[in-house]
Design a protein around this motif. Structure first.
Motif, mmCIF file in Angstrom:
data_model
loop_
_atom_site.group_PDB
_atom_site.id
_atom_site.type_symbol
_atom_site.label_atom_id
_atom_site.label_comp_id
_atom_site.label_asym_id
_atom_site.label_seq_id
_atom_site.Cartn_x
_atom_site.Cartn_y
_atom_site.Cartn_z
ATOM 1 N N SER A 96 -12.806 -40.361 -52.812
ATOM 2 C CA SER A 96 -11.487 -40.027 -53.350
ATOM 3 C C SER A 96 -10.447 -39.762 -52.276
ATOM 4 C CB SER A 96 -11.589 -38.817 -54.281
ATOM 5 O OG SER A 96 -12.051 -37.694 -53.577
ATOM 6 N N GLY A 97 -10.623 -40.333 -51.115
ATOM 7 C CA GLY A 97 -9.647 -40.169 -50.045
ATOM 8 C C GLY A 97 -10.343 -40.013 -48.717
ATOM 9 N N LEU A 98 -9.574 -40.037 -47.665
ATOM 10 C CA LEU A 98 -10.123 -40.002 -46.318
ATOM 11 C C LEU A 98 -10.861 -38.699 -46.022
ATOM 12 C CD1 LEU A 98 -10.427 -41.705 -43.839
ATOM 13 C CD2 LEU A 98 -8.212 -40.884 -43.039
ATOM 14 N N THR B 216 -14.462 -43.333 -35.290
ATOM 15 C CA THR B 216 -13.111 -43.746 -35.690
ATOM 16 C C THR B 216 -12.747 -43.138 -37.041
ATOM 17 O OG1 THR B 216 -13.332 -45.797 -34.445
ATOM 18 C CG2 THR B 216 -11.633 -45.729 -36.163
ATOM 19 N N MET B 217 -13.686 -43.159 -37.987
ATOM 20 C CA MET B 217 -13.443 -42.573 -39.300
ATOM 21 C C MET B 217 -13.189 -41.070 -39.183
ATOM 22 S SD MET B 217 -13.181 -43.214 -42.550
ATOM 23 C CE MET B 217 -13.902 -44.822 -42.640
ATOM 24 N N MET B 218 -13.958 -40.394 -38.338
ATOM 25 C CA MET B 218 -13.779 -38.956 -38.168
ATOM 26 C C MET B 218 -12.435 -38.653 -37.507
ATOM 27 S SD MET B 218 -16.323 -37.659 -39.672
ATOM 28 C CE MET B 218 -16.434 -39.111 -40.692
ATOM 29 N N LEU C 159 -6.146 -36.933 -39.006
ATOM 30 C CA LEU C 159 -4.721 -37.240 -39.114
ATOM 31 C C LEU C 159 -4.170 -37.033 -40.520
ATOM 32 C CD1 LEU C 159 -4.665 -40.445 -36.911
ATOM 33 C CD2 LEU C 159 -4.114 -38.095 -36.253
ATOM 34 N N VAL C 160 -5.057 -36.759 -41.487
ATOM 35 C CA VAL C 160 -4.604 -36.451 -42.841
ATOM 36 C C VAL C 160 -3.815 -35.153 -42.774
ATOM 37 C CG1 VAL C 160 -5.334 -35.798 -45.163
ATOM 38 C CG2 VAL C 160 -6.530 -37.614 -43.937
ATOM 39 N N GLY C 161 -2.644 -35.147 -43.296
ATOM 40 C CA GLY C 161 -1.824 -33.949 -43.273
ATOM 41 C C GLY C 161 -0.948 -33.824 -42.045
ATOM 42 N N VAL C 162 -0.780 -34.884 -41.301
ATOM 43 C CA VAL C 162 0.065 -34.835 -40.107
ATOM 44 C C VAL C 162 1.414 -35.460 -40.437
ATOM 45 C CG1 VAL C 162 0.366 -35.681 -37.757
ATOM 46 C CG2 VAL C 162 -1.865 -34.906 -38.516
ATOM 47 N N ASP C 163 2.468 -34.750 -40.147
ATOM 48 C CA ASP C 163 3.827 -35.256 -40.266
ATOM 49 C C ASP C 163 4.171 -35.905 -38.923
ATOM 50 O OD1 ASP C 163 6.590 -35.604 -40.142
ATOM 51 O OD2 ASP C 163 7.042 -33.723 -41.159
#
Length: 123
Positions: free
Chosen positions: A65-67, A105-107, A112-116
């Protein structure tokens, strides 16, 4: 043991679910299919899987359901020595050199999820 996994909780119009499951079946000894969003079959499969086992999914987006979810679940499996292959994404995360690169790479991407991009983290 080679497990196959498919989540058909949300199915797209015109999607060939039977064909997608059949493709997974060609690569797995046992296919588990969830029809619920909380993925009880996936959790059972993760609990059963042991070192040297493999999990084959149709696609990462169909299975997770997402990264952040991918990172969490793949980390558990990777630590157990279980490989994960995505047929449509055409990559495998395992303990080979290429598999370790895919995993790392996946980790990295999951951090980076949540980075502006303009101001750093925004959580």
């Amino acid at each position: 043991m080679k497990y196959g996994y498919f989540n058909q909780f949300i199915t797209g119009i015109g999607e060939d679910v039977e064909g997608e499951i059949a493709l997974i079946s060609q690569h797995a000894d046992q296919v588990m299919v969830d029809t619920l969003s909380d993925r009880p079959c996936f959790d059972e499969m993760v609990g059963k899987a042991t070192q040297g086992d493999a999990i084959v999914v149709y696609s990462m987006t169909r299975s997770f359901s997402g990264l952040a979810d991918v990172a969490e679940e793949i980390s558990k499996l990777y630590a157990k020595g279980v490989s994960v292959t995505s047929l449509t994404d055409k990559f495998t995360m395992d303990h080979t050199e290429g598999g370790r690169i895919a995993y790392e790479t996946m980790m990295l991407a999951s951090t980076l999820v949540g980075v502006d991009p303009n101001h750093g983290f925004y959580r």
